[in-house]
Scaffold this motif. Structure first.
Motif, PDB file in Angstrom:
ATOM      1  N   ILE A   1       0.715  -1.247   0.296  1.00 34.82           N
ATOM      2  CA  ILE A   1      -0.289  -0.043   0.209  1.00 34.82           C
ATOM      3  C   ILE A   1       0.932   1.296   0.233  1.00 34.82           C
ATOM      4  O   ILE A   1       0.801   2.048  -0.964  1.00 34.82           O
ATOM      5  N   GLY A   2       1.755   1.326   0.833  1.00 38.86           N
ATOM      6  CA  GLY A   2       2.696   2.663   1.068  1.00 38.86           C
ATOM      7  C   GLY A   2       3.499   2.380   0.171  1.00 38.86           C
ATOM      8  O   GLY A   2       3.827   3.959  -0.356  1.00 38.86           O
ATOM      9  N   LEU A   3       4.227   1.835  -0.632  1.00 39.67           N
ATOM     10  CA  LEU A   3       5.567   2.136  -1.398  1.00 39.67           C
ATOM     11  C   LEU A   3       4.830   2.577  -3.352  1.00 39.67           C
ATOM     12  O   LEU A   3       4.837   3.671  -3.328  1.00 39.67           O
ATOM     13  N   PRO A   4       3.933   1.809  -3.639  1.00 41.62           N
ATOM     14  CA  PRO A   4       2.802   2.389  -4.956  1.00 41.62           C
ATOM     15  C   PRO A   4       2.498   3.903  -4.360  1.00 41.62           C
ATOM     16  O   PRO A   4       2.702   4.463  -5.083  1.00 41.62           O
ATOM     17  N   GLY A   5       1.937   3.987  -3.127  1.00 45.06           N
ATOM     18  CA  GLY A   5       1.305   5.413  -2.645  1.00 45.06           C
ATOM     19  C   GLY A   5       1.830   6.158  -3.299  1.00 45.06           C
ATOM     20  O   GLY A   5       1.719   7.271  -3.832  1.00 45.06           O
ATOM     21  N   ALA A   6       3.338   6.024  -2.162  1.00 47.07           N
ATOM     22  CA  ALA A   6       4.131   7.580  -2.233  1.00 47.07           C
ATOM     23  C   ALA A   6       4.575   7.108  -3.722  1.00 47.07           C
ATOM     24  O   ALA A   6       5.956   8.643  -4.039  1.00 47.07           O
ATOM     25  N   ALA A   7       4.961   6.261  -4.749  1.00 51.95           N
ATOM     26  CA  ALA A   7       5.800   5.989  -5.224  1.00 51.95           C
ATOM     27  C   ALA A   7       5.324   7.023  -6.471  1.00 51.95           C
ATOM     28  O   ALA A   7       5.591   7.839  -7.354  1.00 51.95           O
ATOM     29  N   TRP A   8       4.172   6.991  -6.478  1.00 48.16           N
ATOM     30  CA  TRP A   8       2.546   7.400  -7.723  1.00 48.16           C
ATOM     31  C   TRP A   8       3.032   9.074  -6.920  1.00 48.16           C
ATOM     32  O   TRP A   8       2.471   9.898  -8.323  1.00 48.16           O
TER      33      TRP A   8
ATOM     34  N   ASP B   1      -2.742   6.432  -1.299  1.00 45.84           N
ATOM     35  CA  ASP B   1      -2.711   4.952  -0.234  1.00 45.84           C
ATOM     36  C   ASP B   1      -3.751   4.754  -1.515  1.00 45.84           C
ATOM     37  O   ASP B   1      -3.851   3.262  -1.184  1.00 45.84           O
ATOM     38  N   THR B   2      -4.346   4.572  -2.358  1.00 46.45           N
ATOM     39  CA  THR B   2      -5.469   4.421  -2.944  1.00 46.45           C
ATOM     40  C   THR B   2      -4.695   3.618  -4.419  1.00 46.45           C
ATOM     41  O   THR B   2      -5.778   2.975  -5.287  1.00 46.45           O
ATOM     42  N   VAL B   3      -4.022   4.030  -4.688  1.00 47.34           N
ATOM     43  CA  VAL B   3      -2.991   4.220  -6.299  1.00 47.34           C
ATOM     44  C   VAL B   3      -2.971   1.831  -6.233  1.00 47.34           C
ATOM     45  O   VAL B   3      -3.211   1.852  -7.376  1.00 47.34           O
ATOM     46  N   PHE B   4      -2.440   1.142  -5.107  1.00 49.65           N
ATOM     47  CA  PHE B   4      -2.960   0.250  -5.621  1.00 49.65           C
ATOM     48  C   PHE B   4      -3.700  -0.538  -5.134  1.00 49.65           C
ATOM     49  O   PHE B   4      -4.078  -1.825  -6.643  1.00 49.65           O
TER      50      PHE B   4
ATOM     51  N   LEU C   1      11.511  -2.666  -5.689  1.00 44.97           N
ATOM     52  CA  LEU C   1      11.889  -1.608  -6.807  1.00 44.97           C
ATOM     53  C   LEU C   1      10.580  -2.052  -8.158  1.00 44.97           C
ATOM     54  O   LEU C   1      10.258  -1.136  -8.646  1.00 44.97           O
ATOM     55  N   PHE C   2      10.776  -3.154  -8.562  1.00 47.17           N
ATOM     56  CA  PHE C   2      10.394  -3.778  -9.429  1.00 47.17           C
ATOM     57  C   PHE C   2       9.047  -4.293  -9.222  1.00 47.17           C
ATOM     58  O   PHE C   2       8.065  -3.541 -10.643  1.00 47.17           O
ATOM     59  N   PHE C   3       8.240  -4.678  -8.746  1.00 50.03           N
ATOM     60  CA  PHE C   3       6.700  -5.307  -8.488  1.00 50.03           C
ATOM     61  C   PHE C   3       6.379  -4.853  -7.979  1.00 50.03           C
ATOM     62  O   PHE C   3       5.522  -4.692  -8.262  1.00 50.03           O
ATOM     63  N   MET C   4       6.570  -3.282  -6.776  1.00 54.18           N
ATOM     64  CA  MET C   4       5.497  -2.333  -6.490  1.00 54.18           C
ATOM     65  C   MET C   4       6.011  -0.921  -6.163  1.00 54.18           C
ATOM     66  O   MET C   4       5.091   0.058  -6.770  1.00 54.18           O
ATOM     67  N   VAL C   5       7.495  -0.642  -6.646  1.00 53.08           N
ATOM     68  CA  VAL C   5       7.361   0.928  -6.288  1.00 53.08           C
ATOM     69  C   VAL C   5       7.221   1.694  -7.983  1.00 53.08           C
ATOM     70  O   VAL C   5       6.494   2.643  -8.263  1.00 53.08           O
TER      71      VAL C   5
ATOM     72  N   VAL D   1      11.853   5.964  -3.345  1.00 54.85           N
ATOM     73  CA  VAL D   1      11.376   5.066  -1.379  1.00 54.85           C
ATOM     74  C   VAL D   1      11.408   4.109  -1.873  1.00 54.85           C
ATOM     75  O   VAL D   1      11.715   3.093  -0.967  1.00 54.85           O
ATOM     76  N   ALA D   2      11.833   3.412  -3.252  1.00 55.44           N
ATOM     77  CA  ALA D   2      12.246   2.622  -3.387  1.00 55.44           C
ATOM     78  C   ALA D   2      13.663   2.097  -2.035  1.00 55.44           C
ATOM     79  O   ALA D   2      14.238   0.934  -1.965  1.00 55.44           O
ATOM     80  N   ASN D   3      14.437   3.287  -1.662  1.00 51.78           N
ATOM     81  CA  ASN D   3      16.022   3.180  -1.383  1.00 51.78           C
ATOM     82  C   ASN D   3      15.785   2.586   0.540  1.00 51.78           C
ATOM     83  O   ASN D   3      16.152   1.900   0.637  1.00 51.78           O
ATOM     84  N   TYR D   4      14.469   2.694   0.373  1.00 50.11           N
ATOM     85  CA  TYR D   4      14.470   1.664   2.269  1.00 50.11           C
ATOM     86  C   TYR D   4      14.420   0.599   1.694  1.00 50.11           C
ATOM     87  O   TYR D   4      14.520  -0.280   3.066  1.00 50.11           O
ATOM     88  N   GLU D   5      13.988   0.109   0.517  1.00 49.98           N
ATOM     89  CA  GLU D   5      13.862  -0.949   0.857  1.00 49.98           C
ATOM     90  C   GLU D   5      15.634  -1.632   0.168  1.00 49.98           C
ATOM     91  O   GLU D   5      15.372  -2.505   1.125  1.00 49.98           O
TER      92      GLU D   5
END
Length: 516
Positions: free
Chosen positions: A63-70, A303-306, A282-286, A76-80
């Motif tokens: 939820i959080g990663l795609p939303g932040a990337a959008w 938060d509704t992107v995914f 990074l590839f699957f969610m971000v 945001v993938a730096n966290y990963e």
């Protein structure tokens, strides 16, 4: 409004039945305390690695990663990938000490190194974060998705129903049920996320040049300028390692898988498996979330992107698989946090007061504690709706609370010269400073990025602990307090783990350079 086909409902029902079946399979006998909390210290590397990944993949990822990337781009993938580096550090240096000491909770390390005050302080703080952030955040994320697909649902009852479902099988089966269902859930969500990322990329005719032409270059860059409001490069360098170390090493709900390992080799290899998996988000969610910035311009909440991606592009059947995978991720975090929180409460607060308790009595207390904590998390979860975003809610809270604790752990782990009094006073002083800085951020006194705050609080606490230790009234650590340093309490790390860590470091470096 998105809708599901009959096939989607069938797939979701099958998933729920399989999860229940796995739980029944691994919980045929009533577990005692060692089984409930640590799976009888019998977990192998693949179960540990997949469970570590699944326990984290919930709200902060799907939820959080795609939303932040959008909203702000792929930084945001730096966290990963930073989490992967921290896990390698854990595999090489920390996990061997944990296994050698045969501890039941991470705060127990601080008691052996310092005194009971530090154990209770870390345990109490971890309990608070586990319920208010991890468990409640996961319930909120799950409810948000379900409400999008089932408009008749309300936030609070949905959070309560999810908490009840996860709480029942966590109470019944303990860490073994949590870990084995995590394995299933990891496979489901990885398969679903991979398929969705391929479909989203297909909206750009599988052409990376189309992606780069429709998105701003900075939106596809991992390393951002110092004044970047999302994640400045200095915050990545000095803040994310601190947040990651707490989350992956000191956070009981994650570290409990390492403590349940059958030996140090299994713990180390499990940490490396999880580190390798952390290169995939990074590839699957971000990236799908970042691509969604060119596809969706009418979203009210990031938060509704995914769920929007699922609703718009997933065909019948795949939508059900994706929704099942998403719910798998949410349940994985909820069951993990509930089990670890009850472990902290029983082992760090109840058992010291009642040392004569039998294993069966502790297990009974643990089940009651799990249910109570489940209720508390369900009650708090709807309040998260008043915050500006799930990812920001989680990360900013960790940034202000955890750095002083990491500083004390690091000083105790690496140095024999720090006494219990200096460490405890340093942590308290660090949290006072963090409270002032947090209040200042809300009152508009400063706009320092929270990752920079995390690094600042860590280094300030290190200095404060050193100064307290140098004061005339400071006492030297006893021989018992220095007995948990890594040099005295770690078996040699297997060559395979060292080689695996080196390979993963090189892969991480290649990833960062490719998306610099």
């Amino acid at each position: 409004m998105p809708s599901l086909a009959t096939l989607d409902y069938v797939i979701i029902a099958i998933y729920l039945l399989v999860v229940i079946g796995v739980c029944i399979r691994v919980t045929k006998r009533s577990p005692d305390a060692d089984e409930l909390f640590l799976a009888s210290r019998s977990l192998g590397p693949w179960v540990i690695g997949l469970s570590l990944f699944a326990s984290n993949i919930s709200s902060t990822t799907l939820i959080g990663l795609p939303g932040a990337a959008w909203e702000t781009g792929i930084s945001v993938a730096n966290y990963e990938w930073m989490a992967g580096l921290v896990l390698m550090l854990t595999a090489l240096f920390v996990a061997p000490v944990f296994i050698k000491q045969r501890i039941s909770t991470v705060p127990e390390v601080l008691e052996r190194r310092f005194d009971p005050r530090m154990r209770k302080y870390l345990s109490g703080t971890s309990l608070f974060l586990s319920i208010v952030l991890d468990t409640a955040g996961s319930l909120y994320a799950g409810a948000l998705v379900l409400m999008m697909f089932f408009p008749g649902l309300a936030l609070a009852p949905t959070c309560a129903a999810m908490a009840l479902f996860a709480g029942i099988y966590t109470t019944a089966g303990g860490l073994r049920a949590v870990a084995y269902t995590d394995v299933l859930q990891t496979l489901v969500l990885l398969a679903g996320s991979l398929l969705l990322s391929i479909i989203v990329f297909g909206q750009f005719d599988y052409s990376w040049s189309q992606v780069t032409s429709r998105l701003d270059a900075q939106h596809l860059s991992l390393i951002r300028p110092l004044d970047d409001p999302a994640l400045p490069w200095l915050g990545t360098l000095i803040g994310l390692p601190i947040l990651g170390f707490y989350y992956w090493t000191m956070n009981q709900y994650v570290a409990q898988r390492l403590l349940g390992a059958r030996d140090a080799d299994a713990a180390g290899k499990g940490a490396l498996i999880a580190a390798a998996l952390k290169l995939l988000p990074l590839f699957f969610m971000v990236l799908p979330g970042a691509m969604a910035a060119a596809l969706f311009t009418d979203l009210e909440r990031s938060d509704t992107v995914f769920p929007r991606l699922i609703a718009e592009f997933a065909p019948p059947g795949l939508a059900g698989l994706m929704l099942a995978g998403l719910m798998a991720a949410i349940m994985s975090s909820v069951d993990s946090t509930l089990n670890s929180a009850s472990t902290l409460f029983i082992m760090d607060f109840v058992k010291p007061k009642k040392p004569a308790m039998t294993h069966q009595q502790m297990a009974t207390w643990g089940r009651y504690c799990t249910l109570i904590l489940m209720v508390l998390a369900a009650l708090w979860a709807p309040a998260i709706d008043h915050f500006p975003g799930l990812f920001a809610y989680l990360q900013q809270a960790f940034a202000y609370v955890t750095p002083p604790l990491v500083a004390a752990f690091a000083m105790g782990f690496c140095s024999k010269k720090i006494g219990a009094g200096a460490a405890f006073r340093g942590v308290i002083a660090g949290h006072i400073i963090s409270a002032v800085l947090f209040a200042g951020s809300k009152l508009g006194w400063h706009d320092i990025h929270f990752t920079l705050i995390a690094g600042l609080l860590f280094f300030v606490t290190l200095v404060l602990i050193t100064l307290f230790q140098c004061s005339p009234s400071a006492s030297s650590p006893s021989e018992q307090q220095t007995a948990t340093t890594a040099q005295k309490n770690a078996d040699p790390v297997a060559p395979a783990i060292k080689t695996g860590a080196l390979v993963l470091v090189l892969l991480t470096l290649a990833l960062v350079i490719s998306f610099w």
